[in-house]
Motif scaffolding. Structure first.
Motif, PDB file in Angstrom:
ATOM      1  N   GLY A 208       0.816  -1.209   0.000  1.00  0.00           N
ATOM      2  CA  GLY A 208       0.000   0.000   0.000  1.00  0.00           C
ATOM      3  C   GLY A 208       0.851   1.262   0.000  1.00  0.00           C
ATOM      4  N   PRO A 209       0.195   2.382  -0.078  1.00  0.00           N
ATOM      5  CA  PRO A 209       0.918   3.655  -0.049  1.00  0.00           C
ATOM      6  C   PRO A 209       1.432   3.945   1.363  1.00  0.00           C
ATOM      7  N   ILE A 210       2.334   4.899   1.474  1.00  0.00           N
ATOM      8  CA  ILE A 210       2.942   5.253   2.749  1.00  0.00           C
ATOM      9  C   ILE A 210       1.911   5.820   3.716  1.00  0.00           C
ATOM     10  N   THR A 211       0.776   6.242   3.205  1.00  0.00           N
ATOM     11  CA  THR A 211      -0.271   6.761   4.088  1.00  0.00           C
ATOM     12  C   THR A 211      -0.864   5.676   4.983  1.00  0.00           C
ATOM     13  N   LEU A 212      -0.572   4.418   4.698  1.00  0.00           N
ATOM     14  CA  LEU A 212      -1.051   3.315   5.535  1.00  0.00           C
ATOM     15  C   LEU A 212      -0.141   3.027   6.722  1.00  0.00           C
ATOM     16  N   LEU A 213       0.894   3.831   6.921  1.00  0.00           N
ATOM     17  CA  LEU A 213       1.824   3.611   8.033  1.00  0.00           C
ATOM     18  C   LEU A 213       1.119   3.582   9.390  1.00  0.00           C
ATOM     19  N   PRO A 214       0.239   4.552   9.715  1.00  0.00           N
ATOM     20  CA  PRO A 214      -0.434   4.467  11.018  1.00  0.00           C
ATOM     21  C   PRO A 214      -1.273   3.195  11.173  1.00  0.00           C
ATOM     22  N   GLN A 215      -1.961   2.803  10.121  1.00  0.00           N
ATOM     23  CA  GLN A 215      -2.778   1.596  10.163  1.00  0.00           C
ATOM     24  C   GLN A 215      -1.896   0.358  10.353  1.00  0.00           C
ATOM     25  N   ALA A 216      -0.781   0.319   9.657  1.00  0.00           N
ATOM     26  CA  ALA A 216       0.137  -0.813   9.782  1.00  0.00           C
ATOM     27  C   ALA A 216       0.701  -0.899  11.197  1.00  0.00           C
ATOM     28  N   LEU A 217       1.021   0.246  11.783  1.00  0.00           N
ATOM     29  CA  LEU A 217       1.527   0.262  13.162  1.00  0.00           C
ATOM     30  C   LEU A 217       0.475  -0.229  14.145  1.00  0.00           C
ATOM     31  N   ILE A 218      -0.754   0.209  13.978  1.00  0.00           N
ATOM     32  CA  ILE A 218      -1.832  -0.202  14.886  1.00  0.00           C
ATOM     33  C   ILE A 218      -2.057  -1.703  14.810  1.00  0.00           C
ATOM     34  N   TYR A 219      -2.131  -2.253  13.598  1.00  0.00           N
ATOM     35  CA  TYR A 219      -2.313  -3.698  13.445  1.00  0.00           C
ATOM     36  C   TYR A 219      -1.154  -4.464  14.084  1.00  0.00           C
ATOM     37  N   SER A 220       0.051  -4.019  13.840  1.00  0.00           N
ATOM     38  CA  SER A 220       1.218  -4.715  14.380  1.00  0.00           C
ATOM     39  C   SER A 220       1.260  -4.631  15.901  1.00  0.00           C
ATOM     40  N   LEU A 221       0.957  -3.464  16.445  1.00  0.00           N
ATOM     41  CA  LEU A 221       0.948  -3.330  17.906  1.00  0.00           C
ATOM     42  C   LEU A 221      -0.149  -4.183  18.538  1.00  0.00           C
ATOM     43  N   PHE A 222      -1.285  -4.275  17.863  1.00  0.00           N
ATOM     44  CA  PHE A 222      -2.344  -5.141  18.377  1.00  0.00           C
ATOM     45  C   PHE A 222      -1.902  -6.601  18.394  1.00  0.00           C
ATOM     46  N   ILE A 223      -1.303  -7.043  17.309  1.00  0.00           N
ATOM     47  CA  ILE A 223      -0.850  -8.437  17.235  1.00  0.00           C
ATOM     48  C   ILE A 223       0.245  -8.689  18.276  1.00  0.00           C
ATOM     49  N   LEU A 224       1.131  -7.702  18.482  1.00  0.00           N
ATOM     50  CA  LEU A 224       2.180  -7.852  19.492  1.00  0.00           C
ATOM     51  C   LEU A 224       1.629  -7.846  20.921  1.00  0.00           C
ATOM     52  N   SER A 225       0.477  -7.240  21.119  1.00  0.00           N
ATOM     53  CA  SER A 225      -0.096  -7.188  22.467  1.00  0.00           C
ATOM     54  C   SER A 225      -0.734  -8.513  22.881  1.00  0.00           C
ATOM     55  N   ILE A 226      -1.054  -9.363  21.942  1.00  0.00           N
ATOM     56  CA  ILE A 226      -1.735 -10.617  22.267  1.00  0.00           C
ATOM     57  C   ILE A 226      -0.881 -11.526  23.165  1.00  0.00           C
ATOM     58  N   PRO A 227       0.422 -11.731  22.889  1.00  0.00           N
ATOM     59  CA  PRO A 227       1.215 -12.540  23.821  1.00  0.00           C
ATOM     60  C   PRO A 227       1.310 -11.923  25.218  1.00  0.00           C
ATOM     61  N   LEU A 228       1.372 -10.595  25.297  1.00  0.00           N
ATOM     62  CA  LEU A 228       1.400  -9.945  26.614  1.00  0.00           C
ATOM     63  C   LEU A 228       0.085 -10.154  27.353  1.00  0.00           C
TER      64      LEU A 228
END
Length: 143
Positions: free
Chosen positions: A60-80
């Protein structure tokens, strides 16, 4: 019983480490499945989060950076979250029936020549994990 979030995560990690990896325990304890799922989440979800982040930026375009960060942080929060829930479970007292079985098992092991120094007054789930770990290690040493 007032434990901070960081201490609960550490307790959950200790509980997960102590719980033996024996499939037959799944027939008797629901905690076995929870521990296995937590181990699975800790092993694979960080990689999935990184893959998700990279693929969203790549496709996707660089404008999806915030969305990509949110998805990744959510997935990273699951093990915690899983470790936190294991920590909460590890700090709970055993139900009456399980506590009596636990006390009988500790007494049986100590009568057979062992010297287990575990809590007999209001045992918690972490004490159960320690007992199962000790019994699992003693079974492996006989073979």
């Amino acid at each position: 019983m007032n434990i901070s979030v960081v201490e609960l995560i550490k307790l959950g990690r200790e509980y997960m480490r102590l719980w033996p990896q024996r499939a037959e325990l799944g027939n008797y304890f629901a905690e076995y499945q929870a521990v296995q799922i937590c181990r699975l989440a800790l092993r694979y979800l960080p990689g999935i989060a990184l893959f998700s982040f990279i693929m969203q930026l790549y496709l996707g375009p660089i404008t999806l950076l915030p969305q990509a960060l949110i998805y990744s942080l959510f997935i990273l929060s699951i093990p915690l979250q899983a470790l936190l829930m294991l920590g909460v479970k590890a700090d709970k007292f055993l139900p009456v029936a399980l506590a009596s079985w636990y006390k009988e098992s500790v007494a049986r092991v100590n009568e057979a020549g062992g010297s287990i120094k575990l809590s007999l007054h209001k045992p918690r789930f972490i004490d159960l994990a320690k007992l199962l770990n000790i019994s699992h290690q003693s079974q492996n040493s006989h073979f």
